[in-house]
Design an enzyme around this catalytic site. Structure first.
Site, short mmCIF file in Angstrom:
data_model
loop_
_atom_site.label_atom_id
_atom_site.label_comp_id
_atom_site.label_asym_id
_atom_site.label_seq_id
_atom_site.Cartn_x
_atom_site.Cartn_y
_atom_site.Cartn_z
CE1 TYR A 1 0.66 1.60 4.30
CE2 TYR A 1 0.89 -0.79 4.47
CZ TYR A 1 1.10 0.48 4.99
OH TYR A 1 1.76 0.64 6.18
CB CYS A 2 1.80 3.90 -1.65
SG CYS A 2 0.88 3.80 -3.21
CB THR A 3 -0.05 8.45 -0.15
OG1 THR A 3 1.16 8.42 0.59
CG2 THR A 3 -0.95 9.56 0.38
#
EC number: 1.14.-.-
Length: 319
Positions: free
Chosen positions: A180-182
């Site tokens: 996951y990331c922003t």
């Protein structure tokens, strides 16, 4: 009834072909300025990645124009309400890559990427025992907030992530990989790279942390801390059910969610610290940075040599 705030912050990206990024960037900057938007937009041959702020009317006009451009058909805008602008200026810059991986053989997410999981499916997958959760962001982003049980790669920039994975591959072997990331843009490439490296079960959080926090079903559950964002807000909440502070003050280790940049411009490291400790330690991450002749805190507050010496003496006495 909840009142609507007068401004919005738009977060978006799209991998799509832009033939002439330099020309597009110049035209797009003029367009954004005509709408009086402020923000930071990156443009490359592989697409667009942006965050911008403006009034409800200004952002509506921007989204309408983007949706009417065939190159951006299907683009998704993540929208936050705000009391004012999240940026001071408007920048649109051409770049070789939207996210800097600098692979010899680049990843095209249209050709290879991990499986997309919607927030509810990602939530369920995180609870499974044979799953490993990799945070695809930088260390300072992780330190402010992350999913429970997520692994923190010891990296300061995204391009270091592939090497870190290769050096720690035993963590991933035989596991289902979640990443996951922003907002999702980094995971599109990173998950594709993992698939190309031979990992078979790779999934990514569709729409990133920002979408997860807004999802009415999961409501940000299993997230601790806040989400680091690259604008003047610095941090935004994710978990709507409980707020657990995971950030620690650089100087005392006490719970803290307030980021500042080290006052030595040659360092500029992001550090978590309270207002009290910012003043006490002259906003510097180390003694070397405190005594820098370019210390921005000293200059900004017009501290005399005697005041600086007294501050240093006090720090030394408390060791």
């Amino acid at each position: 009834m909840a009142t609507t705030k007068p401004y919005r912050v738009l977060l978006y990206y799209m991998y799509t072909t832009i033939e002439n990024p330099e020309e597009f960037a110049a035209e797009h900057l003029a367009f954004c300025n005509s709408l009086e938007l402020k923000g930071r937009i990156l443009v490359a041959k592989e697409g667009i990645n942006g965050t911008c702020s403006g009034t409800v009317e200004q952002t509506e006009k921007y989204m309408e124009a983007m949706n009417n451009d065939p190159r951006f058909d299907g683009i998704v805008f993540k929208i936050d309400e705000a009391d004012g602008h999240a940026f001071k200026k408007m920048h649109v810059r051409p770049r070789p890559e939207l996210v800097t991986l600098r692979l010899e053989d680049d990843i095209n997410p249209h050709e290879i990427t991990g499986k997309y999981l919607e927030p509810k499916d990602f939530y369920e997958a995180m609870k499974q025992e044979d799953t490993v959760i990799i945070d695809a962001r930088n260390d300072y982003e992780f330190d402010l907030g992350h999913f429970k049980g997520a692994i923190k790669p010891d990296i300061e920039s995204f391009r270091e992530l592939p090497d870190w994975i290769r050096e720690n591959k035993e963590i991933l072997e035989g596991k289902k990989i979640l990443t996951y990331c922003t907002g999702g843009i980094r995971c599109e490439k990173f998950s594709g790279w993992l698939v190309r490296e031979g990992y078979e079960d790779v999934s990514q959080l569709h729409g990133g942390i920002v979408t997860y926090g807004k999802d009415p079903e999961v409501q940000g559950e299993l997230w601790d801390g806040q989400c680091y964002v690259f604008d003047e807000r610095i941090a935004v909440p994710v978990n709507q059910k409980e707020h657990v502070i995971v950030g620690k003050d650089h100087f005392t280790g006490e719970p803290c969610e307030r980021y500042v940049n080290c006052s030595n411009p040659e360092c500029n490291k992001k550090i978590l610290c309270s207002e009290e400790n910012e003043a006490k330690y002259l906003r510097a991450c180390s003694h070397e940075c405190r005594v820098s002749p370019r210390n921005r805190y000293v200059i900004q507050h017009e501290l005399t040599e005697e005041q600086v010496a007294a501050a240093l003496e006090k720090i030394e006495a408390e060791k």
